[in-house]
Every structure is written in C-alpha cells, then in structure tokens.
Scaffold this active site. Sequence first.
Site, PDB file in Angstrom:
ATOM      1  N   GLY A  54      50.718  18.835  -4.695  1.00  0.00           N
ATOM      2  CA  GLY A  54      50.894  19.110  -6.112  1.00  0.00           C
ATOM      3  C   GLY A  54      49.533  19.223  -6.769  1.00  0.00           C
ATOM      4  O   GLY A  54      49.271  18.618  -7.809  1.00  0.00           O
ATOM      5  N   HIS A  55      48.658  19.971  -6.109  1.00  0.00           N
ATOM      6  CA  HIS A  55      47.320  20.201  -6.648  1.00  0.00           C
ATOM      7  C   HIS A  55      46.636  21.314  -5.856  1.00  0.00           C
ATOM      8  O   HIS A  55      47.141  21.748  -4.813  1.00  0.00           O
ATOM      9  CB  HIS A  55      46.489  18.917  -6.596  1.00  0.00           C
TER      10      HIS A  55
END
Length: 138
Positions: A54-55
């Site tokens: 998630g990055h």
Amino acid sequence: MSQFNLDTCHIIDLPKITDSRGNLTFVEGGRHIPFDIKRTYYLYDVPGGAERGGHAHKGLHQLIIAISGAFDIVLDDGHRKQRYHLNRSYFGLYVCPMIWREMDNFSSGAVCLVLASNLYDEADYYRDYADFIAAASK
Ligand code: T46
C-alpha cells in the site's frame, strides 16, 4: 510521466543448483538483478487475510521472493495494474521505483524475502495513493 512503468518490472529466474542434499539459489547484485544490494528484510508470520504494502517508492529498486509458501502482489504504475502470484524460491519479482504495490493472499507459513537497493528511508515512500498518482503523472 515517470520513466518507470510496469514494463520495467519482471520476473527474474534465479540460478538454481540442484543437489540430492537439497537445492541452492543465490543472487548477486548487479549480475542477476539490476542494482547493488544494500538491505534485506523479510515478512513472516503473516496472519491469514492480512494485506501488506500500500505504497510506492521514489527511488528504491527491490527484488521480492517467496522464499517459502506463496502470496500475491499487485503492481500499479498509475496507468495499469498487474497481479503476480509468487510461489517459488527461485523466482524473484523485480520492482523498479514509482510502482505502487499491494500484497495479499499470503499462505500459511509464507516468508517474503526482499533485497533492496538502499537503506530504509521513510522519505522515499509515497504512502498516499493520490500523492503517488500526482507524481507518476508528471
Ligand atoms: C515493500 C514491501 C514488500 C523499517 O524500520 N525498516 C525497513 O527496512 C522496513 C521495510 C520497514 N521498517 C518499518 C517501517 C514501518 O514502521 O517497519 C514498519 C512496517 O513497514 P511497512 O508498513 O512499510 O511494511 P510493508 O510490509 O507494508 O512494506 C514493506 C516495505 O516497506 C516495502 O518497501 O515493498 O514490504
């Protein structure tokens, strides 16, 4: 638009020395992967149903290996997405900078080994998807 995109990311077939005593795989920075290795880390004891990632990274290159078990990783360059299923310790997924990644479907006992081109630096992360999309569109 970023010079890096999904076409730059690919599965690398690592050397495998087979032996009746068991197999051996090795990775040499700059030879099997397009960067020198400055850091390794690993994810383990991941509970069923957990999601990681998630990055995206601004400048980090990484090789991601399912050393044991299996998991999925979805790569996103801001225009396209591609899901990879990693389940072999002799395949590594090369992930270049400016790629958003999300990981899920970890099997019981899965271990994810990551070889990275630089030391940990929180300033290298995009942790907000809108910020990543804005930067990837430049
Ligand atoms: C990636 C995926 C595959 C450190 O202190 N040093 C480190 O080297 C790393 C990787 C993390 N951390 C700290 C930062 C956070 O406080 O550990 C905590 C968890 O990190 P994060 O939420 O980024 O973990 P993941 O599993 O979501 O992502 C990691 C990597 O950060 C990332 O680069 O590609 O694994």
